[in-house]
Design an enzyme around this catalytic site. Structure first.
Site, PDB file in Angstrom:
ATOM      1  N   GLN A 118       0.809  -1.227   0.000  1.00 23.11           N
ATOM      2  CA  GLN A 118       0.000   0.000   0.000  1.00 23.11           C
ATOM      3  C   GLN A 118       0.839   1.272   0.000  1.00 23.11           C
ATOM      4  O   GLN A 118       0.471   2.272   0.602  1.00 23.11           O
ATOM      5  CB  GLN A 118      -1.002  -0.006   1.161  1.00 23.11           C
ATOM      6  CG  GLN A 118      -2.023  -1.128   0.987  1.00 23.11           C
ATOM      7  CD  GLN A 118      -3.250  -0.967   1.844  1.00 23.11           C
ATOM      8  OE1 GLN A 118      -3.180  -0.463   2.966  1.00 23.11           O
ATOM      9  NE2 GLN A 118      -4.386  -1.398   1.318  1.00 23.11           N
ATOM     10  N   LYS A 167       3.485   6.328   8.787  1.00 27.98           N
ATOM     11  CA  LYS A 167       2.964   5.649   9.971  1.00 27.98           C
ATOM     12  C   LYS A 167       3.847   5.880  11.210  1.00 27.98           C
ATOM     13  O   LYS A 167       3.351   6.110  12.301  1.00 27.98           O
ATOM     14  CB  LYS A 167       2.890   4.154   9.649  1.00 27.98           C
ATOM     15  CG  LYS A 167       2.077   3.356  10.612  1.00 27.98           C
ATOM     16  CD  LYS A 167       1.768   1.969  10.063  1.00 27.98           C
ATOM     17  CE  LYS A 167       0.969   1.222  11.129  1.00 27.98           C
ATOM     18  NZ  LYS A 167       0.414  -0.033  10.622  1.00 27.98           N
ATOM     19  N   MET A 477     -25.642  15.002 -22.401  1.00 28.27           N
ATOM     20  CA  MET A 477     -24.793  16.034 -22.992  1.00 28.27           C
ATOM     21  C   MET A 477     -23.952  15.458 -24.130  1.00 28.27           C
ATOM     22  O   MET A 477     -23.734  16.115 -25.154  1.00 28.27           O
ATOM     23  CB  MET A 477     -23.897  16.667 -21.926  1.00 28.27           C
ATOM     24  CG  MET A 477     -23.108  17.857 -22.425  1.00 28.27           C
ATOM     25  SD  MET A 477     -24.157  19.130 -23.181  1.00 28.27           S
ATOM     26  CE  MET A 477     -24.351  20.254 -21.798  1.00 28.27           C
TER      27      MET A 477
HETATM   28  C1  LIG Z   1     -16.020  11.317 -14.944  1.00 27.89           C
HETATM   29  C2  LIG Z   1     -16.520  11.772 -16.265  1.00 27.89           C
HETATM   30  N1  LIG Z   1     -16.596  10.909 -17.313  1.00 27.89           N
HETATM   31  C3  LIG Z   1     -17.074  11.321 -18.499  1.00 27.89           C
HETATM   32  C4  LIG Z   1     -17.479  12.607 -18.689  1.00 27.89           C
HETATM   33  C5  LIG Z   1     -17.990  13.085 -20.060  1.00 27.89           C
HETATM   34  N2  LIG Z   1     -19.407  13.510 -19.960  1.00 27.89           N
HETATM   35  C6  LIG Z   1     -19.753  14.804 -19.833  1.00 27.89           C
HETATM   36  S1  LIG Z   1     -21.405  15.010 -19.686  1.00 27.89           S
HETATM   37  C7  LIG Z   1     -21.688  13.367 -19.842  1.00 27.89           C
HETATM   38  C8  LIG Z   1     -23.074  12.818 -19.814  1.00 27.89           C
HETATM   39  C9  LIG Z   1     -23.728  12.944 -18.497  1.00 27.89           C
HETATM   40  O1  LIG Z   1     -24.911  12.186 -18.517  1.00 27.89           O
HETATM   41  P1  LIG Z   1     -25.942  12.283 -17.345  1.00 27.89           P
HETATM   42  O2  LIG Z   1     -25.254  12.131 -16.037  1.00 27.89           O
HETATM   43  O3  LIG Z   1     -27.059  11.349 -17.593  1.00 27.89           O
HETATM   44  O4  LIG Z   1     -26.446  13.803 -17.434  1.00 27.89           O
HETATM   45  P2  LIG Z   1     -27.295  14.510 -18.613  1.00 27.89           P
HETATM   46  O5  LIG Z   1     -26.314  15.128 -19.555  1.00 27.89           O
HETATM   47  O6  LIG Z   1     -28.101  13.439 -19.269  1.00 27.89           O
HETATM   48  O7  LIG Z   1     -28.109  15.517 -17.923  1.00 27.89           O
HETATM   49  C10 LIG Z   1     -20.482  12.669 -20.004  1.00 27.89           C
HETATM   50  C11 LIG Z   1     -20.362  11.214 -20.200  1.00 27.89           C
HETATM   51  C12 LIG Z   1     -17.371  13.483 -17.582  1.00 27.89           C
HETATM   52  N3  LIG Z   1     -17.707  14.774 -17.663  1.00 27.89           N
HETATM   53  N4  LIG Z   1     -16.922  13.030 -16.390  1.00 27.89           N
END
Ligand SMILES: Cc1ncc(C[n+]2csc(CCOP(=O)(O)OP(=O)(O)O)c2C)c(N)n1
Ligand SMILES: [Mg+2]
Lengths: 573, 159
Positions: A118, A167, A477
């Site tokens: 760790q 530690k 999005m």
């Molecule tokens: C940890 C992480 N992984 C991937 C992304 C890329 N990303 C941005 S918005 C999104 C979609 C989010 O979907 P959801 O939570 O359903 O929200 P919505 O846009 O549908 O309101 C993704 C995959 C990110 N911002 N953060």
């Protein structure tokens, strides 16, 4: 309580220092390197330790707490995997300038560098994502190091600071000494602005016919909202805010123009590109704000106040840089404003016309539900006074558009890093810090699953967060970008077949849960959720799938080139 | 344009790493970096050679200042300063070349630090430009190995 001069071990010194730094909550998770610390903690009553279910959750909780209260958030995790699990949360706090101190256990000094069980070089790993970090090599340095860590996290531009504690250091005994003052010769932030620059800025503001205040999160972290309100209202200057600046100026005031940038309002972006004076305060000209920088506010003389000199001239060249604290800057400007006022009625009329031309609107249908409506309704029912946290995605941008924030420290959202999974733990952390206002979370169906384990934390500690899940069955999005820019190839964004039954999930965690599928049900569920404060409450809103957030500036385009809606990509004048 | 930046830093482990990783994280050019203790054992001096236009150099200076372990950052480029670099170089030696090599060592005010039957190691001190020229001139004689210290620089004293 221990006094200086007492013989204490490292763990006792650790808690005594936290006490002296007025820490009320620690968000943490135990492990081998921290056994001594948790042994000491067993008998401590005045500092509350909150047991999370994943170290990432601890970091976002600490940040939510920090953003809601202005006090630094404190995280305690073990070495190796405990430490590496904090990396996303630390980066998030670094990007959004949130004050945080992260304590990591470390393998005994004698084993460091040996690939011990760790062991992770967390100081090396977090060097580029912390404001500063420390490895404590001797128990006699522990108190001073902790003092420095809190000092650095909260002074100048706030940020996360990490302290790695082997530690053996936590077991070793020494005479406790508490340094009353800290002196770090390489850290002397400029807090007071140069008077010459201030006078010059005030002169320009007084004479400008078309000024615009562009306000960022720095105004919130320096508690400068009152000064901002006075300046804007007394001088009749419209105010646009970044995502992190929302709430610095009341969103329901006629001078508020809402957010600017990629999903900002048409009229805010229009005002940016037509103003003759842009007054940027505590903002950093982020690419989500400026779009293509060559065309950003080209007609304006630009004043830029920021506490961090590296933000000045980084993305956009400005005409008058004023380094210093936002509160100091605004207060100093107010003192210099002359009695007579410039007439700005024409400018304000221009802005009202743009607002009429393309207002923020949506149409409600009685048998289906829109995210915009849910947010609008929550805003109505909370009077714009809730502490609102969000996750990342469409629902986040709609929150910025439809929740009219009236007070500072009201929006807690992942801006710089855009971290999905931020919302739930951040909401829980905020609710530990704020008990006199409702704490609301707007979350997507994708992001909710990224830190869903923290629902246990909320249930166990009876945290009355209102968890509003906007379930559009999509990574909305990303889907929006696929539709607009990637030939409608909905590659791996449809969650419809794989999402769980969210209400059952919440119930399995012991959380009260409801579902709403149309505006009537939504309205009822919101008011029930807001009225119930025995613990967390979860509402799944089944919203329509294919909605998109408009207006929108495509990435890299000028903010003058806004898509106003799906069918009508219109270019601004 | 080339800039030579002098930075006083805390003499602690990790400081060099902080500075170097800031350069790579922000995509700044880092031509050379050298570090050594000063008259105060708690403080080290770094000499950094970098390239960039005014806007970039101004960011480099500000980002250096922002690091907690940096105490003082000075751009020496436009101030009176002395800049030196050390070159250690081992070359082939033969009867036909040795005469010319010794002559050139004299021209460059170099010193012989080691000599064997078939090889010679020399040291040359000078501005980085002079070191570049030295290497170019000696290259035809067969360089076996070379090491450069990177530039160190300091303000010229007050008169
Ligand atoms: C940890 C992480 N992984 C991937 C992304 C890329 N990303 C941005 S918005 C999104 C979609 C989010 O979907 P959801 O939570 O359903 O929200 P919505 O846009 O549908 O309101 C993704 C995959 C990110 N911002 N953060
Ligand atoms: Mg979704």
């Amino acid at each position: 309580m221990h006094a200086p001069g007492e013989k204490l071990n490292g763990s006792e010194i650790f808690f005594e220092c936290l006490r002296r730094e007025n820490v009320s909550y620690i968000f943490g998770y135990p492990g081998g390197a921290l056994l001594k610390v948790y042994e000491t903690l067993y008998d401590i009553k005045d500092i509350k330790h909150i047991l999370v279910r994943h170290e990432q959750g601890a970091t976002h909780m600490a940040e939510g707490y920090a953003r809601a209260t202005g006090k630094p958030g404190v995280v305690l995790v073990t070495s190796g995997p405990g430490a590496t699990n904090t990396v996303t949360g630390i980066t998030n706090a670094y990007m959004d300038s949130s004050p945080m101190v992260i304590f990591t256990g470390q393998v005994p000094s004698s084993l460091i560098g040996n690939d011990a069980f760790q062991e992770a070089d967390i100081v090396g790993i977090t060097r580029p994502i912390t404001k500063h970090n420390f490895l404590v090599k001797d128990v006699r340095e522990l108190a001073l190091t902790i003092r420095k860590a809190f000092y650095l996290a909260t002074n100048g531009r706030p940020g996360p600071v990490l302290v790695d504690m082997p530690k053996d250091v936590l077991n070793a005994v020494c005479t406790f000494e508490w340094p009353e003052t800290v002196e770090i010769r390489g850290f002397k932030p400029t807090v007071k602005c140069h008077q010459n620059q201030v006078e010059k800025a005030a002169h320009l503001i007084a004479r400008s016919k078309k000024p615009l205040l562009y306000i960022g999160g720095g105004v919130i972290s320096s508690d400068a909202s009152e000064e901002l309100k006075r300046l804007a209202i007394e001088q009749n200057i419209p105010v646009t805010m970044t995502l992190q600046g929302l709430g610095a100026f009341p969103g329901d005031h006629p001078l508020s123009m809402g957010m600017l940038g990629m999903h900002g309002t048409f009229w805010a972006n229009q005002a940016v590109n037509n103003c003759d004076l842009l007054i940027a305060v505590g903002a950093r000209f982020d690419d989500r704000v400026t779009g293509k920088t060559d065309t950003f506010a080209t007609q304006a003389y630009k004043i830029h106040n920021d506490i961090d000199p590296t933000n000045v001239d980084k993305n956009v060249k400005v005409d008058l840089p004023v380094v210093g604290d936002a509160k100091h800057f605004l207060a100093a400007i107010l003192k210099e404003m002359p009695e007579e006022k410039t007439d700005r009625s024409e400018w304000l009329a221009d802005i009202r016309a743009w607002q009429k031309q393309c207002p923020l609107t949506y149409t409600n249908e009685s048998d289906s539900l829109k995210t915009e409506y849910v947010i609008d309704e929550v805003c109505r029912q909370t009077g714009g006074d809730a502490v609102v946290t969000t996750d990342v995605g469409q629902h986040q941008m709609w929150t910025s558009q439809y929740y009219r924030f009236r007070k500072p420290r009201s929006i807690i959202t992942s801006g710089g890093l855009g971290t999905m999974g931020y919302g739930l733990p951040a909401a829980i952390g905020a609710a530990f810090g704020v008990t006199d206002r409702p704490v609301v979370l707007f979350c997507g169906d994708g992001g909710f699953m990224m830190n869903v384990q923290e629902l246990v934390t909320a249930v166990y500690y009876k945290i009355p967060v209102k968890i509003f899940l906007l379930n559009n069955s999509f990574l909305g999005m990303v889907r929006q970008w696929q539709e607009l820019f990637h030939q409608e190839k909905y590659s791996f964004t449809d969650l419809g077949d794989s999402n769980p039954d969210f209400v059952k999930v919440a119930e399995a965690f012991g959380c009260r849960a409801m579902r709403a599928e149309n505006p009537d049900e939504a309205k009822k569920a919101i008011s029930e959720a807001l009225a119930w404060n025995e613990g967390p409450v979860f509402v799944e809103f089944k919203v329509i799938k294919k909605d998109m957030v408009f207006p929108m500036v495509p990435a890299g385009a000028s903010i003058s080139d806004m898509l106003l809606d799906r069918l009508n990509p219109k270019t601004m004048v | 344009m080339k800039h030579i930046i002098s930075v006083l830093v805390e003499n602690k482990f990790g400081t060099l790493n902080r500075v170097a990783s800031m350069f790579s994280a922000r995509g700044f050019n880092l031509a050379s970096i050298s570090i050594g203790e000063t008259e105060d054992p708690e403080i080290s001096r770094m000499t950094i050679v970098t390239r960039g236009d005014d806007q970039i150099i101004s960011q480099v200076l500000k980002q250096l200042n922002r690091l907690i372990d940096t105490i003082k950052v000075t751009d020496l480029t436009k101030q009176p300063h002395v800049e030196r670099e050390l070159l250690l170089m081992t070359m082939k030696l033969s009867r036909t070349t040795q005469h010319e090599i010794f002559e050139l060592i004299n021209v460059f005010k170099g010193k012989v630090v080691d000599i064997k039957q078939k090889s010679i190691t020399i040291e040359v001190i000078g501005s980085p430009d002079k070191i570049n020229t030295t290497i170019d001139i000696f290259r035809p004689y067969g360089i076996r190995e070379l090491a450069r210290s990177g530039a160190v620089a300091i303000h010229r004293g007050e008169s």
